[in-house]
Design a protein around this motif. Sequence first.
Motif, PDB file in Angstrom:
ATOM      1  N   HIS A 203       0.848  -1.188   0.000  1.00  0.00           N
ATOM      2  CA  HIS A 203       0.000   0.000   0.000  1.00  0.00           C
ATOM      3  C   HIS A 203       0.887   1.242   0.000  1.00  0.00           C
ATOM      4  CE1 HIS A 203      -3.016  -2.910   1.210  1.00  0.00           C
ATOM      5  NE2 HIS A 203      -3.955  -1.996   1.077  1.00  0.00           N
ATOM      6  N   LEU A 204       0.526   2.197  -0.832  1.00  0.00           N
ATOM      7  CA  LEU A 204       1.138   3.523  -0.796  1.00  0.00           C
ATOM      8  C   LEU A 204       0.353   4.360   0.196  1.00  0.00           C
ATOM      9  CD1 LEU A 204       3.194   5.475  -2.507  1.00  0.00           C
ATOM     10  CD2 LEU A 204       1.045   6.363  -3.430  1.00  0.00           C
ATOM     11  N   TYR A 205       1.042   5.011   1.131  1.00  0.00           N
ATOM     12  CA  TYR A 205       0.314   5.884   2.051  1.00  0.00           C
ATOM     13  C   TYR A 205       0.966   7.253   2.144  1.00  0.00           C
ATOM     14  CZ  TYR A 205       3.706   4.666   5.782  1.00  0.00           C
ATOM     15  OH  TYR A 205       4.838   4.484   6.528  1.00  0.00           O
ATOM     16  N   TYR A 206       0.126   8.258   2.381  1.00  0.00           N
ATOM     17  CA  TYR A 206       0.577   9.640   2.374  1.00  0.00           C
ATOM     18  C   TYR A 206      -0.386  10.472   3.211  1.00  0.00           C
ATOM     19  CZ  TYR A 206      -2.867   9.586  -1.425  1.00  0.00           C
ATOM     20  OH  TYR A 206      -3.995   9.397  -2.176  1.00  0.00           O
ATOM     21  N   PRO A 207       0.034  11.688   3.664  1.00  0.00           N
ATOM     22  CA  PRO A 207      -0.843  12.523   4.504  1.00  0.00           C
ATOM     23  C   PRO A 207      -2.115  12.915   3.760  1.00  0.00           C
ATOM     24  CG  PRO A 207       1.425  13.316   4.567  1.00  0.00           C
ATOM     25  CD  PRO A 207       1.367  12.290   3.486  1.00  0.00           C
ATOM     26  N   ASN A 208      -3.231  12.962   4.474  1.00  0.00           N
ATOM     27  CA  ASN A 208      -4.501  13.267   3.814  1.00  0.00           C
ATOM     28  C   ASN A 208      -4.528  14.676   3.215  1.00  0.00           C
ATOM     29  OD1 ASN A 208      -4.854  14.840   6.147  1.00  0.00           O
ATOM     30  ND2 ASN A 208      -6.197  13.335   7.108  1.00  0.00           N
ATOM     31  N   ARG A 209      -3.658  15.563   3.680  1.00  0.00           N
ATOM     32  CA  ARG A 209      -3.626  16.907   3.091  1.00  0.00           C
ATOM     33  C   ARG A 209      -3.022  16.897   1.690  1.00  0.00           C
ATOM     34  NH1 ARG A 209       0.878  17.462   6.738  1.00  0.00           N
ATOM     35  NH2 ARG A 209       2.800  17.988   5.627  1.00  0.00           N
ATOM     36  N   ARG A 210      -2.412  15.754   1.289  1.00  0.00           N
ATOM     37  CA  ARG A 210      -1.822  15.663  -0.035  1.00  0.00           C
ATOM     38  C   ARG A 210      -2.712  14.923  -1.026  1.00  0.00           C
ATOM     39  NH1 ARG A 210       3.488  16.032  -0.669  1.00  0.00           N
ATOM     40  NH2 ARG A 210       2.813  16.476  -2.789  1.00  0.00           N
ATOM     41  N   GLU A 211      -3.956  14.623  -0.633  1.00  0.00           N
ATOM     42  CA  GLU A 211      -4.785  13.772  -1.478  1.00  0.00           C
ATOM     43  C   GLU A 211      -5.113  14.406  -2.828  1.00  0.00           C
ATOM     44  OE1 GLU A 211      -8.722  13.001  -0.018  1.00  0.00           O
ATOM     45  OE2 GLU A 211      -8.721  14.819   1.197  1.00  0.00           O
ATOM     46  N   ASN A 212      -5.009  15.737  -2.958  1.00  0.00           N
ATOM     47  CA  ASN A 212      -5.308  16.405  -4.227  1.00  0.00           C
ATOM     48  C   ASN A 212      -4.050  16.723  -5.037  1.00  0.00           C
ATOM     49  OD1 ASN A 212      -8.149  16.491  -3.840  1.00  0.00           O
ATOM     50  ND2 ASN A 212      -7.879  18.201  -2.420  1.00  0.00           N
ATOM     51  N   SER A 213      -2.909  16.216  -4.606  1.00  0.00           N
ATOM     52  CA  SER A 213      -1.658  16.461  -5.317  1.00  0.00           C
ATOM     53  C   SER A 213      -1.665  15.773  -6.682  1.00  0.00           C
ATOM     54  CB  SER A 213      -0.471  15.941  -4.500  1.00  0.00           C
ATOM     55  OG  SER A 213       0.691  15.848  -5.299  1.00  0.00           O
ATOM     56  N   PRO A 214      -1.506  16.525  -7.788  1.00  0.00           N
ATOM     57  CA  PRO A 214      -1.453  15.904  -9.116  1.00  0.00           C
ATOM     58  C   PRO A 214      -0.315  14.897  -9.251  1.00  0.00           C
ATOM     59  CG  PRO A 214      -1.801  18.266  -9.314  1.00  0.00           C
ATOM     60  CD  PRO A 214      -1.467  17.995  -7.876  1.00  0.00           C
ATOM     61  N   LEU A 215       0.838  15.194  -8.610  1.00  0.00           N
ATOM     62  CA  LEU A 215       1.971  14.277  -8.679  1.00  0.00           C
ATOM     63  C   LEU A 215       1.647  12.939  -8.028  1.00  0.00           C
ATOM     64  CD1 LEU A 215       5.112  16.499  -7.945  1.00  0.00           C
ATOM     65  CD2 LEU A 215       4.560  15.305 -10.059  1.00  0.00           C
ATOM     66  N   LEU A 216       1.055  13.000  -6.832  1.00  0.00           N
ATOM     67  CA  LEU A 216       0.717  11.753  -6.145  1.00  0.00           C
ATOM     68  C   LEU A 216      -0.382  10.993  -6.880  1.00  0.00           C
ATOM     69  CD1 LEU A 216       0.899  12.573  -2.326  1.00  0.00           C
ATOM     70  CD2 LEU A 216       2.247  10.911  -3.595  1.00  0.00           C
ATOM     71  N   LYS A 217      -1.336  11.715  -7.433  1.00  0.00           N
ATOM     72  CA  LYS A 217      -2.392  11.051  -8.205  1.00  0.00           C
ATOM     73  C   LYS A 217      -1.794  10.305  -9.400  1.00  0.00           C
ATOM     74  CE  LYS A 217      -6.341  14.020  -7.061  1.00  0.00           C
ATOM     75  NZ  LYS A 217      -7.332  14.985  -7.605  1.00  0.00           N
ATOM     76  N   ALA A 218      -0.829  10.933 -10.064  1.00  0.00           N
ATOM     77  CA  ALA A 218      -0.183  10.293 -11.214  1.00  0.00           C
ATOM     78  C   ALA A 218       0.619   9.070 -10.781  1.00  0.00           C
ATOM     79  CB  ALA A 218       0.709  11.289 -11.933  1.00  0.00           C
ATOM     80  N   LEU A 219       1.309   9.173  -9.636  1.00  0.00           N
ATOM     81  CA  LEU A 219       2.076   8.036  -9.145  1.00  0.00           C
ATOM     82  C   LEU A 219       1.162   6.882  -8.772  1.00  0.00           C
ATOM     83  CD1 LEU A 219       4.816   6.859  -8.312  1.00  0.00           C
ATOM     84  CD2 LEU A 219       4.442   7.833  -6.038  1.00  0.00           C
ATOM     85  N   VAL A 220       0.068   7.188  -8.079  1.00  0.00           N
ATOM     86  CA  VAL A 220      -0.886   6.143  -7.692  1.00  0.00           C
ATOM     87  C   VAL A 220      -1.412   5.444  -8.934  1.00  0.00           C
ATOM     88  CG1 VAL A 220      -3.174   5.721  -6.721  1.00  0.00           C
ATOM     89  CG2 VAL A 220      -1.546   7.174  -5.505  1.00  0.00           C
ATOM     90  N   GLU A 221      -1.751   6.203  -9.965  1.00  0.00           N
ATOM     91  CA  GLU A 221      -2.259   5.603 -11.190  1.00  0.00           C
ATOM     92  C   GLU A 221      -1.246   4.656 -11.811  1.00  0.00           C
ATOM     93  OE1 GLU A 221      -3.883   7.017 -15.607  1.00  0.00           O
ATOM     94  OE2 GLU A 221      -3.591   8.491 -14.005  1.00  0.00           O
ATOM     95  N   SER A 222       0.033   5.055 -11.815  1.00  0.00           N
ATOM     96  CA  SER A 222       1.085   4.209 -12.386  1.00  0.00           C
ATOM     97  C   SER A 222       1.297   2.951 -11.558  1.00  0.00           C
ATOM     98  CB  SER A 222       2.388   4.994 -12.497  1.00  0.00           C
ATOM     99  OG  SER A 222       2.287   6.035 -13.431  1.00  0.00           O
TER     100      SER A 222
END
Length: 295
Positions: A273-292
């Motif tokens: 599982h990838l986990y990160y702070p909830n304040r970063r949930e709208n980060s485009p970079l993290l969204k792209a990484l999760v998708e990959s």
Amino acid sequence: MKENLNDLRTFLVVARTGSFTKAGAQLGVSQSAVSYAIRGIEERLKIKLFHRTTRSISTTEAGEQLYQRLLPLFEGIDREIDELGTFLGELRGTLRINATELTFSVLWEKFDRFLNAYPSVNLELSGDTRFIDIVAEQFDASIRLGSDVEKDMIAVRISDDLAMCTVASPAYLAQYGEPKTPEELANHQCLQLRLPINGGILDWAFTDPTSQETVKIQPQGRFIANTNSILINACLSGVGVMWMPYHLVEDHIASGELVPILREWNKHYEGFHLYYPNRRENSPLLKALVESLRG
């Protein structure tokens, strides 16, 4: 009074690393330059920000307060600058990801796909077996087995379950025979993994095929290593029996160099599982990484 933003960034790195030397290495400047910057901030603010001894550096109460308040502000600045890339139709910025070396080896093809898809993104992968405070150590995200994370974190499953297996070389099995239960491993040379943090030996875990309960043993043998690659070489040479993630040895199994044993006892762990702070949930970079990583 306006403060120098570069000096404040230096302050943040020193507070995080607890070292002028480490901060200088990360910032690409000398230790003396870091010390000069911190001394300048303290003189201008007329307050001590760090306790200094010959062996360590730690924030004072005032320094810790400044660190906790500045960190999210600077993260926000970096995030806003990175997201300007969306106006050019591309993603920009840096992602720092913490995980174990094993995790990165399992997921490498997905990270490779991410790098190829987003050439303007910088990616830093840090291998570590510790469960760290990713906010305090300024990582954007971490990856671990299972979904149990701190309450202010978001966890996203990015892999199938991790399958373990027990293997040995044909030569070893021909000489010493094949164990039929985990308990019989006490009569065999078990190749042991030395854990990097506390120096202990990794226990081996199995699933009882009848009760489905977990059975753990403490492996015993005359060979110990602190990396999986060394253990695999020893196993291929016939030194002993090895307990290992299946994906690390599947090619050796397919070629016949290693033989799986205790198959009905194989243990499966919940996927990464990838986990990160909830304040970063709208980060485009993290969204792209999760998708990959989920692809």
